[in-house]
Structure formats: C-alpha cells, structure tokens
Design a protein around this motif. Structure first.
Motif, short mmCIF file in Angstrom:
data_model
loop_
_atom_site.label_atom_id
_atom_site.label_comp_id
_atom_site.label_asym_id
_atom_site.label_seq_id
_atom_site.Cartn_x
_atom_site.Cartn_y
_atom_site.Cartn_z
N ASP A 36 5.21 -2.90 1.38
CA ASP A 36 5.73 -2.93 0.01
C ASP A 36 7.25 -3.11 0.01
OD1 ASP A 36 3.32 -2.59 -1.43
OD2 ASP A 36 3.44 -0.41 -1.24
N THR A 37 7.92 -2.30 0.83
CA THR A 37 9.38 -2.34 0.89
C THR A 37 9.88 -3.70 1.34
OG1 THR A 37 9.52 0.03 1.33
CG2 THR A 37 11.42 -1.31 1.99
N ASP A 40 9.47 -6.31 -1.29
CA ASP A 40 10.50 -6.16 -2.32
C ASP A 40 11.83 -6.73 -1.84
OD1 ASP A 40 8.72 -4.93 -4.06
OD2 ASP A 40 9.33 -2.89 -3.49
N LYS A 85 3.67 -10.06 -5.23
CA LYS A 85 5.00 -10.05 -4.60
C LYS A 85 5.18 -11.23 -3.64
CE LYS A 85 5.63 -5.06 -4.87
NZ LYS A 85 6.02 -3.84 -4.12
#
Length: 142
Positions: A36-37, A40, A85
């Motif tokens: 996720d990081t 992002d 994303k």
C-alpha cells in the motif's frame, strides 16, 4: 525508505523507464501494508505500468477458497484498492504450469497445504482487472 524509493523512481524516469516492478526479499504479499505504502509513493511518478512479482499463494487461496491463509489482510477489497492505485500486472512466480512442481517448490515445507489451482487464480485476477503474468523460475538444470 521513502527517500530511497523516490531517488530510484527519479533515476528510472530520467532514464525513460515506463514501468515499475515491485518485488521483495521474500514474499511481498506477506507485507500488504508495505505494498500500500509503495503504491502510494509511486503515484507521484505516474508510471504507466506497475507490476508486482509474487508467488501468489495467498491470492490463489483467496481465489480458490475465499480466504487467504498466511496474510488475512489479502482480501478482494485490498486487491481492488491496489488496482485503483495503478497496480496493473501481477506476475506469478511458477516452477511449472502444472500442480506438482509448484507444490514441491513453494510448499515443500508445508505438506498438508495444497497449491492453489493456477487457472482459478488467473481467472480471479482477470475478473479484478489485473493482467496476470508468469515469471518462470528454473529450479532444475535442463
């Protein structure tokens, strides 16, 4: 760290790189918060293609049994967020396209576990909008 990641992305973009391949020292899906990081952080660099290399065991178990076994945080909702994303391709590391060699390679230490059906896993990823691929790993000499 974030600074090192941005340095690598800057270098890649300067060199004309159009894709980002995410992989880990071990199995990256065991650390979904890290994925996720990094997704992002990657958004800033607008790579047209982002790929994750994985053994896809948890994704396969989710596809085949409805629940991931090792990392319960791998869910349909999380995979959908990754797709939003800009994660486009999930490259599945395989020893073969048939069950036996994959069972022996990836689950030799867990004999009671069954390697998830690869066809079901691929169809599941397609249904979520991913482009599944294979990364064939030669474990035996020819």
């Amino acid at each position: 760290d974030a600074e090192g990641f941005h340095d690598a992305c800057r270098f890649a973009k300067t060199g004309g790189t159009t894709s980002l391949l995410m992989m880990g020292k071990g199995e990256p899906t065991l650390y979904p918060d890290d994925i996720d990081t990094y997704l992002d952080l990657a958004a800033r660099w607008e790579f047209p293609s982002i790929e994750l290399q994985t053994n896809a065991l948890d994704i396969g178990w989710l596809a085949n049994d409805g629940v991931a076994r090792d990392q319960k945080a791998i869910t349909v909702e999380r995979l959908q967020r990754w797709r939003q994303k800009r994660l486009r391709t999930i490259a599945i590391s395989v020893a073969d396209v048939v069950h036996g060699p994959n069972q022996e390679t990836f689950l030799h230490h867990r004999p009671k576990e069954q390697y998830p059906d690869l066809g079901t896993t691929v169809r599941f990823l397609h249904a979520l909008g991913f482009l599944p691929g294979f990364q064939y790993r030669a474990y035996q000499t020819l």
